[in-house]
Design a protein around this motif. Structure first.
Motif, PDB file in Angstrom:
ATOM      1  N   VAL A 128      -4.736   3.602   4.275  1.00  0.00           N
ATOM      2  CA  VAL A 128      -4.927   5.365   4.858  1.00  0.00           C
ATOM      3  C   VAL A 128      -3.703   5.530   5.939  1.00  0.00           C
ATOM      4  CG1 VAL A 128      -5.908   5.976   7.478  1.00  0.00           C
ATOM      5  CG2 VAL A 128      -7.115   4.761   5.627  1.00  0.00           C
ATOM      6  N   ALA A 129      -2.791   4.583   6.265  1.00  0.00           N
ATOM      7  CA  ALA A 129      -1.309   4.576   7.259  1.00  0.00           C
ATOM      8  C   ALA A 129      -0.406   4.792   6.081  1.00  0.00           C
ATOM      9  CB  ALA A 129      -1.063   3.467   7.467  1.00  0.00           C
ATOM     10  N   GLY A 130      -0.731   4.765   4.527  1.00  0.00           N
ATOM     11  CA  GLY A 130       0.555   5.484   4.041  1.00  0.00           C
ATOM     12  C   GLY A 130       0.638   6.850   3.650  1.00  0.00           C
ATOM     13  N   PRO A 131       0.825   6.907   2.104  1.00  0.00           N
ATOM     14  CA  PRO A 131       1.418   8.137   1.410  1.00  0.00           C
ATOM     15  C   PRO A 131      -0.482   8.231   0.731  1.00  0.00           C
ATOM     16  CG  PRO A 131       2.461   6.899   0.367  1.00  0.00           C
ATOM     17  CD  PRO A 131       1.949   6.010   1.586  1.00  0.00           C
ATOM     18  N   ALA A 168       1.107  -0.994   0.214  1.00  0.00           N
ATOM     19  CA  ALA A 168       0.027   0.133  -0.240  1.00  0.00           C
ATOM     20  C   ALA A 168       0.984   1.156   0.135  1.00  0.00           C
ATOM     21  CB  ALA A 168      -1.231   0.268   1.024  1.00  0.00           C
ATOM     22  N   SER A 169       2.152   1.195   0.616  1.00  0.00           N
ATOM     23  CA  SER A 169       2.814   2.781   0.713  1.00  0.00           C
ATOM     24  C   SER A 169       3.241   2.945  -0.988  1.00  0.00           C
ATOM     25  CB  SER A 169       4.032   2.426   2.025  1.00  0.00           C
ATOM     26  OG  SER A 169       4.549   1.130   1.891  1.00  0.00           O
ATOM     27  N   GLY A 170       3.162   1.970  -1.563  1.00  0.00           N
ATOM     28  CA  GLY A 170       4.488   1.752  -2.588  1.00  0.00           C
ATOM     29  C   GLY A 170       5.954   1.029  -1.981  1.00  0.00           C
ATOM     30  N   GLU A 171       6.701   0.612  -0.771  1.00  0.00           N
ATOM     31  CA  GLU A 171       7.553   0.056  -0.815  1.00  0.00           C
ATOM     32  C   GLU A 171       7.593  -1.218  -1.409  1.00  0.00           C
ATOM     33  OE1 GLU A 171      10.415  -1.681   2.676  1.00  0.00           O
ATOM     34  OE2 GLU A 171       8.321  -0.747   3.620  1.00  0.00           O
TER      35      GLU A 171
END
Length: 234
Positions: A89-92, A22-25
Motif C-alpha cells: 500500500v505504501a509503494g507504487p 514491495a516498492s521494487g527498489e
C-alpha cells in the motif's frame, strides 16, 4: 546493545527491507548479502539473519546454498500478510493493492453479512451496535484513529458472527485495508454521518434476519470505501 534496542533494530530492518522489496527498489532475483546489511545498518549478524527469516516466512525472499538470499517474485509472497499489505500500500503498487482488497472484501464480507442475519448471536449484535456507537463518537470528535479502531472492531465482529470459521482468516487483511485509509490520509476531515448510519442499518438488517438486506448494505459500504480511497489517493 540492549535486548530492547536489538528488537527495535530487528523490527526496523524487517520493515525497511520489506518496503524496499514491495516498492521494487529490490527487484525480483536481487541478491541480498547479509554482510552488506550488517555494515549498512550497524546490525549484528544474528539480527540480520532473523530479519531475513521473517521475510522468508512471508514468502518475499529465499536463501539458497551457494547462491545466497534472493528476492522472490510477488506471486510467491503471502499477499494476505498484514505487513506485506502495508508495504504494498505504501509503494507504487498501492492503488492496485487497495482495489484488490476491495474485491476480496466484496467476495467475502458481503456473504459474511448475509450469514450474520442467520447465525449472529445476540451478544455479537450488541458488539456490532457498540462499535457503531464508538464510530459515531469518534466521527463527532474528528478522531480518525479512534474511528478506524471502531471500524476494524465492527468488521472483525462481522466476520466472526458469520458462523464461518474460515472467514476469520480475513480479519487481518481487511483490518489492514481499513487502517491504510487512515495511514494514507484518505479519510475525510469530517466523516460523513451517513457512513455510521449505514453501519447501523446493517446491524438492524442482521438483527431482523434480513440476509438480502444485510448483503446489499455491506456491498454498498465496501463500494463507498473503494470510491473514497480512489478519489482521495494522490
Amino acid at each position: 546493545m540492549t535486548s530492547d534496542a536489538t528488537r527495535g533494530l530487528h523490527g526496523y530492518l524487517v520493515d525497511r527491507l520489506g518496503r524496499m522489496i514491495a516498492s521494487g527498489e529490490l527487484t525480483t532475483g536481487a541478491r541480498i548479502v547479509p554482510e552488506e546489511l550488517t555494515e549498512q545498518f550497524g546490525a549484528s549478524r544474528p539480527v540480520v539473519r532473523e530479519a531475513l527469516r521473517v521475510l522468508e516466512a512471508k514468502g518475499m525472499v529465499r536463501p539458497r546454498p551457494k547462491i545466497g538470499t534472493r528476492v522472490l517474485p510477488m506471486r510467491q509472497w503471502n499477499l494476505l500478510d498484514r505487513d506485506v499489505i502495508r508495504w504494498r500500500v505504501a509503494g507504487p503498487d498501492g492503488p492496485r493493492q487497495l482495489d484488490e482488497l476491495s474485491d476480496l472484501r466484496t467476495a467475502v464480507e458481503v456473504h459474511a453479512a448475509r450469514r450474520c442475519a442467520a447465525y449472529a448471536a445476540p451478544e455479537q449484535v450488541a458488539e456490532l451496535r457498540a462499535a457503531c456507537d464508538a464510530m459515531a463518537a469518534a466521527a463527532t470528535a474528528r478522531d480518525h484513529t479512534a474511528f478506524t479502531t471502531a471500524d476494524v472492531e465492527f468488521h472483525t465482529t462481522l466476520l466472526a458472527a458469520s458462523g464461518n470459521a474460515m472467514f476469520r482468516h480475513f480479519t487481518e487483511p481487511f483490518a489492514a485495508f481499513l487502517t491504510a485509509r487512515e495511514d494514507l490520509r484518505t479519510l475525510p476531515d469530517q466523516v460523513d454521518p451517513g457512513v455510521v448510519e449505514s453501519h447501523r442499518r446493517l446491524v438492524a438488517a442482521i438483527e431482523s434476519h434480513d440476509g438480502d438486506g444485510a448483503a446489499a448494505i455491506a456491498h454498498s459500504l465496501i463500494e463507498a470505501a473503494r470510491a473514497e480511497v480512489a478519489a482521495r489517493l494522490p
